[in-house]
Design a protein around this motif. Sequence first.
Motif, short mmCIF file in Angstrom:
data_model
loop_
_atom_site.label_atom_id
_atom_site.label_comp_id
_atom_site.label_asym_id
_atom_site.label_seq_id
_atom_site.Cartn_x
_atom_site.Cartn_y
_atom_site.Cartn_z
N GLU A 288 6.73 47.60 23.93
CA GLU A 288 5.49 47.68 23.16
C GLU A 288 4.58 46.49 23.47
O GLU A 288 3.36 46.64 23.62
N ARG A 289 5.17 45.30 23.56
CA ARG A 289 4.37 44.13 23.92
C ARG A 289 3.74 44.30 25.30
O ARG A 289 2.56 43.99 25.51
N MET A 290 4.53 44.80 26.25
CA MET A 290 4.03 44.98 27.61
C MET A 290 2.87 45.97 27.66
O MET A 290 1.94 45.81 28.46
N ARG A 291 2.92 46.99 26.80
CA ARG A 291 1.82 47.95 26.76
C ARG A 291 0.54 47.32 26.23
O ARG A 291 -0.56 47.62 26.71
N THR A 292 0.68 46.46 25.24
CA THR A 292 -0.50 45.95 24.53
C THR A 292 -1.08 44.68 25.13
O THR A 292 -2.29 44.44 25.02
N ASP A 293 -0.25 43.84 25.77
CA ASP A 293 -0.78 42.57 26.27
C ASP A 293 -1.15 42.61 27.76
O ASP A 293 -1.53 41.59 28.34
N GLY A 294 -1.06 43.80 28.38
CA GLY A 294 -1.47 43.93 29.77
C GLY A 294 -0.37 43.70 30.78
O GLY A 294 -0.59 43.87 31.98
N THR A 295 0.83 43.33 30.33
CA THR A 295 1.92 43.04 31.28
C THR A 295 2.28 44.29 32.08
O THR A 295 2.52 44.21 33.29
N TRP A 296 2.35 45.46 31.42
CA TRP A 296 2.72 46.68 32.13
C TRP A 296 1.74 46.96 33.26
O TRP A 296 2.16 47.26 34.39
N MET A 297 0.45 46.85 33.00
CA MET A 297 -0.54 47.11 34.04
C MET A 297 -0.46 46.07 35.16
O MET A 297 -0.64 46.41 36.34
N ARG A 298 -0.17 44.83 34.82
CA ARG A 298 -0.04 43.81 35.86
C ARG A 298 1.13 44.13 36.78
O ARG A 298 1.05 43.98 38.01
N LEU A 299 2.24 44.58 36.20
CA LEU A 299 3.39 44.95 37.03
C LEU A 299 3.10 46.18 37.86
O LEU A 299 3.51 46.28 39.03
N TYR A 300 2.39 47.15 37.28
CA TYR A 300 2.02 48.34 38.05
C TYR A 300 1.14 47.92 39.24
O TYR A 300 1.36 48.38 40.37
N ASP A 301 0.16 47.10 39.00
CA ASP A 301 -0.75 46.67 40.07
C ASP A 301 -0.02 45.85 41.13
O ASP A 301 -0.41 45.86 42.31
N ARG A 302 1.04 45.18 40.74
CA ARG A 302 1.79 44.38 41.72
C ARG A 302 2.66 45.26 42.61
O ARG A 302 2.75 45.03 43.81
N TRP A 303 3.28 46.30 42.01
CA TRP A 303 4.31 47.04 42.74
C TRP A 303 3.95 48.48 43.08
O TRP A 303 4.44 49.01 44.08
N LEU A 304 3.15 49.14 42.29
CA LEU A 304 3.09 50.60 42.36
C LEU A 304 1.73 51.18 42.70
O LEU A 304 1.49 52.37 42.46
N THR A 305 0.85 50.41 43.28
CA THR A 305 -0.48 50.94 43.61
C THR A 305 -0.40 52.06 44.65
O THR A 305 -1.35 52.86 44.76
N ALA A 306 0.70 52.16 45.39
CA ALA A 306 0.85 53.25 46.36
C ALA A 306 0.85 54.61 45.67
O ALA A 306 0.59 55.63 46.31
N LEU A 307 1.13 54.63 44.36
CA LEU A 307 1.15 55.89 43.62
C LEU A 307 -0.24 56.28 43.13
O LEU A 307 -0.40 57.36 42.55
N GLY A 308 -1.22 55.42 43.35
CA GLY A 308 -2.57 55.74 42.92
C GLY A 308 -2.89 55.12 41.57
O GLY A 308 -2.02 54.56 40.89
N PRO A 309 -4.14 55.21 41.15
CA PRO A 309 -4.56 54.59 39.89
C PRO A 309 -4.00 55.30 38.66
O PRO A 309 -3.75 56.50 38.69
#
Length: 320
Positions: A288-309
């Motif tokens: 829940e913290r990762m969803r709200t403080d931007g951590t989840w999106m930072r990890l997605y942008d670091r590792w998973l941009t190959a999957l698209g936006p």
Amino acid sequence: MLLTVGVVLAGCSAPEPVTPAVTGDYTELSLPDGTQLIPPSGTTPAAPQAPSTCGALASLRPGPSVPTGGAPPGRLVADILARDRLIVGVDQNTNLFSFRDPNTDTLEGFDVDVAREVARDLLGDAAKVEFRLLTPGGRFDALEKNQVDIIAQTITITCQRAERVAFSTVYFEAYQRVLVANGSGISGPADLAGKRVCAAADTTSLATIQRVQPQATIVAVPDWADCLMVLQQRQADAVSTDDAILAGLAAQDPTLQIVGPPLETEPYGIGINKTNTALVRSVNGTLERMRTDGTWMRLYDRWLTALGPVTGPPAPTYRD
């Protein structure tokens, strides 16, 4: 991806590991140790029960890792606090999610970083993690025997699995698709009839392949990295599993491409021993913290941009 290989093979004897005779255009190179060839089923299995219909996607609401008011923490949480480290089951062969960096010899990836975030909240230090390497076939046994505290290993939540272990809320949603070599002529599941399709043993991808294309032969290998090898060596015509895993394979070989429509939705959850509800709540608090403080999106942008936006992480569902 809603049944295990044990269910797929129910009603017939499990095939023995083999090195098949050369037929067609397949190479003479030996298949990876432990590989099984599962012949075409010839019939279309019934679709499995969706996890949304059995309540498997609903988890426990976030709660403190150490309850207030003097109450002791749950048994496993107390063990984690006493040893001062979180033991996490992962693998080292799933590029982008959990893999060993050859330059640093350390485990890296989206799932690895999610596990470190759990340790950060529970123990105050993201480095207080001990990673243990598990195969798909051994991960649930390790969890039930408390050999690991949690499993972060691209685990799809299913009704059957939820009877055996507890899951966090969904922290990532993937879709099963098909990976092929450029120019293969394969554009979707209809083209897999009479072909060899690679999947990791003891994963739910096998059941989906048999359902969408019962005329395919399945090359069941120990790890997803083995699928990349057999595809490159022309021992299989395609690989089918979650697009998140396929993207990691394709990133290692520019001659490969993901094709076809989504075959199945794959909601990922963190696996936890079913008796340890306090740890489930703690992990859900981290997510829940990762969803709200931007951590989840930072990890997605670091590792998973190959999957698209993406617009953001999956929304949680709670049952209490």
